[in-house]
Design a protein around this motif. Structure first.
Motif, short mmCIF file in Angstrom:
data_model
loop_
_atom_site.label_atom_id
_atom_site.label_comp_id
_atom_site.label_asym_id
_atom_site.label_seq_id
_atom_site.Cartn_x
_atom_site.Cartn_y
_atom_site.Cartn_z
N ASP A 126 0.84 -1.20 0.00
CA ASP A 126 0.00 0.00 0.00
C ASP A 126 0.88 1.25 0.00
O ASP A 126 1.97 1.27 0.57
CB ASP A 126 -0.88 -0.03 1.26
N GLU A 127 0.40 2.31 -0.63
CA GLU A 127 1.18 3.55 -0.73
C GLU A 127 1.47 4.19 0.63
O GLU A 127 2.37 5.02 0.76
CB GLU A 127 0.46 4.55 -1.63
N GLN A 128 0.70 3.82 1.66
CA GLN A 128 0.95 4.35 3.00
C GLN A 128 2.23 3.79 3.62
O GLN A 128 2.72 4.32 4.62
CB GLN A 128 -0.22 4.01 3.94
N VAL A 129 2.75 2.71 3.06
CA VAL A 129 3.88 2.02 3.67
C VAL A 129 5.20 2.70 3.30
O VAL A 129 5.60 2.71 2.13
CB VAL A 129 3.91 0.53 3.26
N ASN A 130 5.84 3.27 4.29
CA ASN A 130 7.17 3.86 4.16
C ASN A 130 8.03 3.36 5.30
O ASN A 130 7.70 3.58 6.48
CB ASN A 130 7.09 5.39 4.18
N ILE A 131 9.10 2.67 4.97
CA ILE A 131 9.99 2.08 5.97
C ILE A 131 11.43 2.44 5.60
O ILE A 131 11.81 2.33 4.44
CB ILE A 131 9.82 0.55 6.05
N TRP A 132 12.20 2.88 6.58
CA TRP A 132 13.58 3.26 6.30
C TRP A 132 14.47 2.86 7.48
O TRP A 132 13.99 2.54 8.57
CB TRP A 132 13.69 4.75 6.02
N ALA A 133 15.77 2.87 7.21
CA ALA A 133 16.77 2.65 8.25
C ALA A 133 17.51 3.97 8.46
O ALA A 133 17.80 4.68 7.51
CB ALA A 133 17.75 1.56 7.82
N ASP A 134 17.82 4.27 9.73
CA ASP A 134 18.51 5.51 10.04
C ASP A 134 19.30 5.32 11.34
O ASP A 134 18.72 5.36 12.43
CB ASP A 134 17.51 6.65 10.19
N PRO A 135 20.62 5.11 11.24
CA PRO A 135 21.41 4.87 12.46
C PRO A 135 21.42 6.05 13.42
O PRO A 135 21.75 5.89 14.59
CB PRO A 135 22.81 4.57 11.92
N TRP A 136 21.05 7.25 12.95
CA TRP A 136 21.11 8.44 13.79
C TRP A 136 19.77 8.83 14.41
O TRP A 136 19.68 9.84 15.09
CB TRP A 136 21.67 9.61 12.97
N ASN A 137 18.72 8.02 14.18
CA ASN A 137 17.44 8.33 14.82
C ASN A 137 17.61 8.24 16.34
O ASN A 137 18.03 7.21 16.86
CB ASN A 137 16.36 7.34 14.35
N PRO A 138 17.29 9.29 17.09
CA PRO A 138 17.58 9.30 18.53
C PRO A 138 16.81 8.26 19.34
O PRO A 138 17.27 7.87 20.42
CB PRO A 138 17.20 10.72 18.95
N GLU A 139 15.68 7.80 18.84
CA GLU A 139 14.91 6.81 19.58
C GLU A 139 15.41 5.39 19.39
O GLU A 139 15.28 4.54 20.29
CB GLU A 139 13.43 6.90 19.20
N VAL A 140 15.98 5.09 18.22
CA VAL A 140 16.47 3.73 17.95
C VAL A 140 17.86 3.80 17.31
O VAL A 140 18.16 3.08 16.36
CB VAL A 140 15.49 2.94 17.06
N ALA A 141 18.70 4.65 17.83
CA ALA A 141 20.04 4.82 17.26
C ALA A 141 20.85 3.53 17.36
O ALA A 141 20.73 2.77 18.34
CB ALA A 141 20.78 5.95 17.99
N VAL A 142 21.65 3.27 16.34
CA VAL A 142 22.51 2.09 16.32
C VAL A 142 23.92 2.50 15.88
O VAL A 142 24.15 3.64 15.45
CB VAL A 142 21.96 1.01 15.36
N LEU A 143 24.86 1.58 15.97
CA LEU A 143 26.23 1.88 15.57
C LEU A 143 26.28 2.34 14.12
O LEU A 143 25.52 1.82 13.28
CB LEU A 143 27.11 0.64 15.74
N PRO A 144 27.18 3.26 13.78
CA PRO A 144 27.24 3.77 12.40
C PRO A 144 28.01 2.85 11.45
O PRO A 144 28.30 3.25 10.33
CB PRO A 144 27.94 5.12 12.57
N TRP A 145 28.35 1.64 11.89
CA TRP A 145 28.99 0.65 11.00
C TRP A 145 28.32 -0.70 11.21
O TRP A 145 27.69 -0.96 12.25
CB TRP A 145 30.49 0.55 11.29
N ASP A 146 28.44 -1.59 10.20
CA ASP A 146 27.89 -2.94 10.35
C ASP A 146 29.01 -3.94 10.64
O ASP A 146 30.17 -3.55 10.84
CB ASP A 146 27.06 -3.32 9.12
N SER A 147 28.69 -5.22 10.64
CA SER A 147 29.67 -6.24 11.00
C SER A 147 30.80 -6.37 9.99
O SER A 147 31.84 -6.96 10.29
CB SER A 147 28.97 -7.60 11.17
N SER A 148 30.61 -5.84 8.78
CA SER A 148 31.66 -5.85 7.76
C SER A 148 32.48 -4.56 7.76
O SER A 148 33.31 -4.36 6.87
CB SER A 148 31.04 -6.06 6.37
N MET A 149 32.24 -3.69 8.73
CA MET A 149 32.89 -2.38 8.85
C MET A 149 32.46 -1.41 7.76
O MET A 149 33.10 -0.37 7.56
CB MET A 149 34.43 -2.51 8.87
#
Length: 444
Positions: free
Chosen positions: A272-295
């Motif tokens: 559906d056009e309502q569906v928008n999903i993204w990844a963002d390591p800098w989102n303050p609520e779900v922040a994650v490391l800025p690198w992955d397991s492959s560096m």
């Protein structure tokens, strides 16, 4: 235990890289302080903390690789772990998918650390358990739950000059509340990187209310219903789908994103056009490391945009094979929503079913992401915008791909994290039509 500082870690990794005689060398150092408290039958059963620091060395002679780990950091131990990795590399066969160490990268820091979370102590954990237990005792209910908090650091380095260091914090709380006769059950889950965003009283009160409301559940005939899925239920289903957004799986015909005749469905409108999903390591609520397991450096990535498949993860090996740029694996997933609460979604529903959580989910068909599982801990019948009565739990057979084509309304995203989901997620409740309940379950 005191976590190692950036300067301390860099001194260690520099020593390891100097000791290596291999063609190339990668080093990862990580450490954590984790505290927990567990309670059941209205009494604390266990409480404790675990501290650990570990170093992993991965090196290569040509395409022959060796990996060794250690949790001692004196000079003799560092040399020992490097020599062990070298010995293993010399004995190993060549890796046909070997990729050389990544070139020097920039890793802009992400907001993964909260001083308030890092300061959580046994008293804080005890208060979480005490409030929940006492509130349940007053209402003749029985509580069981687990609270855990974590403060950690992660670092990466290699012989090409890569270095990254970052601290992280997080907490997770789950609680099940039941009536003394076992006929009613409520559940809640709360996750946060910052303890300032966690309210133990609010969480416990949700589980208590659901337990009290779920007594004397009525049987509703299985079939297709309009459902309101709370975020915990939504995350379990969508998380299973998002783990398939890998280009290699799709290109090799092992995914719902595989195209007949070869290739993948990148760019196709599948939702559906309502569906928008993204990844963002800098989102303050779900922040994650800025690198992955492959560096590889992570980046903000539109995964699904207006219902279209917008991006797939490309490992370095598969990207090279396909002559494309690699795309780091995502550490979080964020789904667009609205400001509507779950209560507002209920108020806008003529007839439907409210699902607190899904459980025991298993894949039936990877090509369509058909999943089967059960509802539990609070399932309710809705009529004319109100919760009318509790209903017995269902088994369902449903695909999140179909589900995301049947959206009627989306609510306000909340954080869902922990071991049960493949990513840290910021995900909304949603109302979807034609959700397929196939049979009844007597479990509460």
């Amino acid at each position: 235990m005191k976590l190692l500082s950036q300067a301390e870690v860099q001194a260690i990794t520099d020593k390891v890289l100097r000791l290596s005689k291999a063609d190339e060398c990668n080093v990862q150092v990580g450490g954590s302080n984790t505290g927990n408290i567990r309670f059941a039958r209205n009494a604390v059963s266990t409480a404790g903390s675990v501290s650990d620091t570990q170093l992993a060395v991965s090196l290569a002679f040509g395409k022959k690789q060796g990996i060794a780990t250690i949790n001692e950091f004196d000079d003799a131990s560092l040399e020992k772990v490097v020599r062990r990795a070298e010995d293993l590399a010399r004995l190993a066969p060549e890796n046909p998918e070997f990729m050389s160490a990544v070139a020097k990268q920039a890793y802009p820091s992400s907001p993964t650390f909260s001083a308030k979370t890092a300061a959580i102590d046994p008293d804080f954990r005890a208060e979480v358990a005490a409030y929940t237990i006492e509130a349940c005792r007053k209402k003749n209910l029985v509580a069981a739950g687990f609270f855990t908090d974590n403060s950690s650091f992660s670092s990466i380095a290699n012989s090409n000059g890569v270095f990254g260091y970052q601290q992280e914090t997080g907490l997770d709380f789950t609680c099940t509340v039941r009536t003394e006769d076992g006929r009613g059950s409520g559940w809640v889950k709360r996750s946060a990187g910052d303890a300032a965003r966690f309210d133990a009283r609010e969480a416990a009160d949700v589980a208590i209310e659901k337990a009290l409301r779920s007594v004397n559940a009525k049987a509703l005939e299985p079939g297709r219903y309009t459902v309101i899925l709370e975020p915990a239920a939504t995350s379990d289903l969508i998380g299973n789908m998002l783990s398939g957004f890998d280009a290699r799986q799709a290109d090799e015909g092992r995914s719902f994103l595989s195209k007949k005749g070869g290739g993948n469905r990148l760019g196709e409108k599948l939702f559906d056009e309502q569906v928008n999903i993204w990844a963002d390591p800098w989102n303050p609520e779900v922040a994650v490391l800025p690198w992955d397991s492959s560096m590889l450096p992570r980046q903000r990535t539109e995964v699904i945009k207006n219902g279209r498949v917008n991006a797939l993860e490309y490992s370095r090996f598969w990207a090279q094979k396909q002559k494309l740029a690699p795309l780091a694996s995502h550490g979080n997933m964020i789904m667009a929503g609205t400001d509507k609460s779950t209560a507002e979604l209920i108020a806008n529903t003529k007839k439907g079913v409210l699902v607190t959580r899904t459980w025991y989910i298993r894949m039936v068909d990877p090509q369509s992401v058909l999943l089967t599982g059960l509802t539990r801990d609070g399932t309710f019948y809705i009529e004319n915008g109100k919760i009318m009565y509790p209903i017995k739990n269902f088994r369902f057979n449903e695909s999140p791909v179909s589900m995301l084509n049947n959206i009627e309304e989306i609510g306000k995203p909340v954080v869902i994290a922990g071991d049960e989901v493949p990513y840290q997620m910021l995900i909304p409740p949603m109302k979807v039509r034609d959700f397929n309940f196939t049979s009844l379950s007597d479990a509460v």
